[in-house]
Design an enzyme around this catalytic site. Sequence first.
Site, PDB file in Angstrom:
ATOM      1  N   GLY A   1      -3.116  -1.601  -7.285  1.00 36.83           N
ATOM      2  CA  GLY A   1      -1.905  -2.470  -7.523  1.00 36.83           C
ATOM      3  C   GLY A   1      -2.430  -3.734  -8.524  1.00 36.83           C
TER       4      GLY A   1
ATOM      5  CB  SER B   1      -2.174 -10.276   0.172  1.00 41.37           C
ATOM      6  OG  SER B   1      -3.455 -10.385   0.633  1.00 41.37           O
TER       7      SER B   1
ATOM      8  CG  HIS C   1      -1.992  -1.036   1.218  1.00 40.99           C
ATOM      9  ND1 HIS C   1      -2.066  -2.026   1.987  1.00 40.99           N
ATOM     10  CD2 HIS C   1      -2.979  -1.110   0.583  1.00 40.99           C
ATOM     11  CE1 HIS C   1      -3.032  -2.794   2.169  1.00 40.99           C
ATOM     12  NE2 HIS C   1      -3.630  -2.542   1.020  1.00 40.99           N
TER      13      HIS C   1
END
Length: 277
Positions: free
Chosen positions: A143, A181, A33
Site C-alpha cells: 500500500g 492503519s 489489507h
Amino acid sequence: MEIVRTVRELRTRLAREPRVACVPTMGNIHEGHLRLVRIAQQHAPFTVTTIFVNRLQFIQGEDFEKYPRTFEDDCAKLEAAGCDLVFHPDEAEMYPEPQLFYVEPPAVANKLEGRFRPGHFRGVATVVLKLFNTVQPQVAVFGKKDYQQIHIVRAMVSQFALPLQIVEAETYRATDGLALSSRNRYLTADERREAPRLHEALSQVKAAVESGDRNFEALEFAADALLARHGWHVDYVVVRSRRTLMQPEPGEKELVALGAARLGATRLIDNLEILSP
C-alpha cells in the site's frame, strides 16, 4: 484457506503453484489489507498473505510488545476475502539464529521516517527480502500509505534483480479521509475525530502546489502550524520528489507531500501524490 507456519512446509506447498502473489503484513488485518489481497488476486491465481510482527523494524521505545496480534480474527477476514494461504511463522522460524546479515538500504532510508526511526528500514528491508526468498512470489502488493517503504523495497528488488513485480496500491481511507492503519486503534474517541486533520493539511499542500505555488517551505510551515494549533506534535510535513524522495529539482512535476505527526500517544503517517503544473 490454508495456514502454514514453517518455511519447509510453505515451499513444499507452493512448489505446485505456477504463479503466486504475496501480501506482506504484520497482521491486525483491516479493510486496507483486504484491498491489497483483492488487488493481488487480479495478478495471480494463488494469493499468500504473510503475517509476522517483525522485531527488527521496531526501534527502542516503540510498541513491539503491545502491537495488536489478532490472528484468529485476521484469518476469518482473509478467508472471507478469498485469500488462499496465510504464512504465519513465529520468531524462531524466521530467525532461528541471531540475524547477522542485514540489508543496508541507501541514504534515503535515513531521511523522513528514518530520521525519527533510525534503523527501521534496515529491519524492513531485511525481513521483506527474507519473505520474498521464502514465498518466492511473482508479484508482491504494497500500500502507498507507507510511501517511503515502497520506494526502498522497489529499489531493493531492482538492485538485487529479484524476479518479481511490485504492485503499488492506493491508500485506503475512511470516509473522513483518515488513512487506515493498525495503529488507529490506539486513538481515543476525541483523537479519532481529530485524526483526519493530517490528511486535510496534506490536501491543502497538494492543492496549493497543483495551483502553481512552489514555495514549498512556506507551504510546509503552514501545514505544520495548522497541526500544531490542534494539539499535534509534528515530525515532518514536506514536499519531495516522487522519484528520489529528496528535495525536488527546479521544474520537477511528479511530487509527493508526506507527513508524520503524533496525536496523543499515537504516531500517524500519510501522503498525497502531487502533479505540479
